[in-house]
Write an enzyme that holds these catalytic residues in place. Structure first.
Site, short mmCIF file in Angstrom:
data_model
loop_
_atom_site.label_atom_id
_atom_site.label_comp_id
_atom_site.label_asym_id
_atom_site.label_seq_id
_atom_site.Cartn_x
_atom_site.Cartn_y
_atom_site.Cartn_z
N ASP A 127 0.82 -1.22 0.00
CA ASP A 127 0.00 0.00 0.00
C ASP A 127 0.85 1.27 0.00
OD1 ASP A 127 -2.01 -1.82 0.33
OD2 ASP A 127 -2.91 -0.85 2.08
N ASP A 128 0.21 2.36 -0.35
CA ASP A 128 0.70 3.74 -0.18
C ASP A 128 1.74 4.19 -1.20
OD1 ASP A 128 -0.96 3.66 1.98
OD2 ASP A 128 0.58 3.95 3.50
N HIS A 171 -5.91 3.06 -4.01
CA HIS A 171 -5.82 3.33 -2.57
C HIS A 171 -6.22 4.79 -2.30
CE1 HIS A 171 -4.79 2.13 1.44
NE2 HIS A 171 -3.70 2.88 1.55
N HIS A 185 -5.82 9.61 0.82
CA HIS A 185 -5.68 8.69 1.95
C HIS A 185 -6.49 9.14 3.16
CE1 HIS A 185 -3.71 5.75 4.64
NE2 HIS A 185 -3.30 5.15 3.54
N TYR A 195 -6.67 2.67 5.73
CA TYR A 195 -6.86 2.11 7.07
C TYR A 195 -7.83 0.92 7.07
CZ TYR A 195 -5.18 6.84 7.82
OH TYR A 195 -4.48 8.02 7.72
N HIS A 201 3.68 -2.25 3.15
CA HIS A 201 3.78 -0.91 2.56
C HIS A 201 5.11 -0.77 1.83
CE1 HIS A 201 0.78 -0.62 5.76
NE2 HIS A 201 0.25 0.36 5.07
NI NI Z 1 -2.56 3.18 3.33
#
Ligand code: NI
Length: 517
Positions: free
Chosen positions: A315-316, A365, A369, A406, A456
């Site tokens: 993620d991210d 995603h 965020h 999250y 991540h």
């Molecule tokens: Ni995230």
């Protein structure tokens, strides 16, 4: 709620190096004309569309990079800017973020000592808004929500690149008398603002002035924080003081800041200089266009209802470490899934193309965020759609999967999702410990057939763990797959939530992972 960042240091003496490249390419060989300057809308991305600020491409300053961090449990997401050639800017940005996080965690932990409130959230995003040989401006938008209050506050950090100093809002103005006059002008405009519902006179609070900037015509702009008491306005309240009233009040630094913002020529000059240097990538990278169907590798024949499969997810990103991660995944033959944020995807379209061409899957995603359940349906859609647009521009098709930040979701999020909502059943907590051995241990020991593992790719500790994660899982007989491959046999439905795939040992338990969380 803690208001603005308190560190209002006077001019800080700086180190030596700054904008090395900017001053060194006067004699560079003639290069092809630069691609058009792209400016991206930054403010009000999820809020009102009333006011827009131009967020400039980071490429305009050599060594400038956006650094993303998240605390998945406390719902904290931060994006700050770092400049390798200017440690003082990096330090100022880090200090600002650290102070906000500290104030937020203190208030959240005090409110709920054991369980963090689902409403608690801190979302800090820094944008480059001004750059010239002399001046750099970073605008910081911080959304903060606790059980008792929520709102966004706005702040601008100014840097005097010539004198190696951080300038406060006060430094934009000349004498104390000029500063007082400016505050009076802002108060006058505030009290005349039709957006305010009451006619009661408003006293100006100092913290409200920390966002001062200028528009293209040279008018001074002050954006009030959402939680500024007694503004009684709907949406962000912006005060504008006319250019001609401000001119005589500005210091030399203030005038330099204003001319940076009012003369786009400075920008294009800067940009054309930058694009003559070899190592600076192009703003609109001439990446091979990726029409649908040409990038995707051949489908593998994998049946996770009969084989033991695990899906690694990241993620991210994509971030600076993602290329290395892709090398590891290629070496270990481990197709994985990348849940990218819009701004990062926009920054690294080539990495997105590599992700797809090397057999991995891309998921959405969101853009900012933000925790989606606290947004309106329209805002949720915008968070998803903007990111999908960038993904489509890079790889020719939109994301087939959604992972809400999250893992926070509710029925509104599920309804807004045009794609299956993918959660996880193995949390490596890599964002928390940033420890390679712990990532390996969690991923290898906690995975069961059908697991979806959360990691991540913005952390090097995670990327470094991947070779051992892959070999560890393979030694236990697992096949590493994308989320799409994992779910291939049971199928994935838009708006449905999945936290793991089918479990080959208990084949009778269909839809094994659906809504298991
Ligand atoms: Ni995230």
């Amino acid at each position: 709620m803690p208001h603005a960042f308190a560190r209002k240091s006077p001019l800080i003496l700086w180190g030596i190096v700054s904008l090395l490249l900017l001053t060194s390419c006067a004699s560079a060989p003639k290069a092809p004309s630069p691609p058009p300057l792209v400016q991206e809308e930054a403010a009000s991305e999820t809020g009102s569309d009333q006011h827009h600020f131009n967020s400039l491409p980071l490429i305009l300053m050599p060594g400038l990079e956006a650094v993303v961090r998240s605390d998945e449990h406390r719902h904290i997401f931060t994006k700050h800017l770092e400049v390798s050639s200017n440690p003082e800017i990096t330090e100022a940005q880090r200090a600002l973020v650290a102070a906000k996080i500290s104030a937020f965690t203190t208030s959240v932990d005090t409110e709920a000592r054991t369980v963090v409130s689902p409403r608690a959230e801190l979302n800090i995003r820094s944008h480059l808004v001004a750059i010239s040989e002399n001046v750099m401006g970073i605008r910081i938008e911080s959304f903060e929500s606790t059980d008792t209050a929520s709102g966004t506050n706005y702040q601008t950090q100014w840097f005097d690149l010539k004198h190696h100093a951080e300038g406060t809002t006060r430094d934009l103005f000349d004498t104390d008398a000029s500063w007082v006059t400016f505050k009076k002008l802002v108060t006058r405009e505030l009290n005349n603002d039709p957006q305010r519902h009451t006619r009661s006179p408003l006293l100006l609070e100092k913290a409200w002035l920390d966002s001062v900037t200028f528009d293209l015509r040279g008018n001074a702009l002050v954006q009030l924080d959402d939680d500024a008491p007694s503004t009684e306005a709907r949406g962000p309240l912006m005060v504008s003081v006319k250019a001609e009233e401000v001119t005589d009040l500005l210091s030399d630094f203030g005038a330099s800041v204003r001319s940076t913002l009012t003369s786009p020529r400075t920008l294009s000059r800067l940009h054309s200089r930058l694009s003559t240097t070899a190592k600076v990538p192009q703003l609109n990278p001439a990446a091979p266009q990726a029409p649908e169907g040409t990038v995707a590798p051949k489908r593998r024949s994998i049946n996770c209802s009969t084989q033991k499969c695990v899906a690694l997810t990241f993620d991210d990103g994509p971030g600076p470490k993602t290329a290395k991660l892709l090398d590891h995944l290629k070496a270990g033959n481990a197709p994985s899934t990348f849940f990218v944020t819009g701004p990062n995807a926009k920054l690294r379209p080539q990495i997105l193309q590599r992700i797809v061409s090397e057999g991995h899957q891309i998921g959405n995603h969101t853009w900012n965020h933000r925790s989606l359940p606290s947004l309106s349906l329209a805002q949720i859609r915008r968070e998803i759609d903007r990111t999908d647009t960038v993904i489509t521009e890079a790889v020719g098709s939109s994301a087939a999967l959604l992972r809400p930040p999250y893992g926070a979701r509710n029925s509104a999020v599920d309804r807004a999702a045009k794609a299956p909502v993918i959660l996880w059943d193995v949390d490596t907590l890599d964002w928390k410990h940033r420890n390679t051995a712990k990532v390996v241990k969690a991923a290898v020991q906690q995975s069961t057939p059908g697991s979806i593992v959360l990691m991540h790719d913005i952390h090097s500790s995670t990327v470094d763990a991947i070779p051992a994660v892959i070999s560890g899982l393979k030694a236990k007989g697992y096949t590493l797959v994308t989320v799409g491959e994992l779910m291939g046999q049971t199928g994935l439905l838009p708006g449905e939530t999945y936290s793991s795939g089918p479990h080959p040992v208990t084949k009778t338990a269909h839809k094994a992972g659906k809504d298991r969380r």
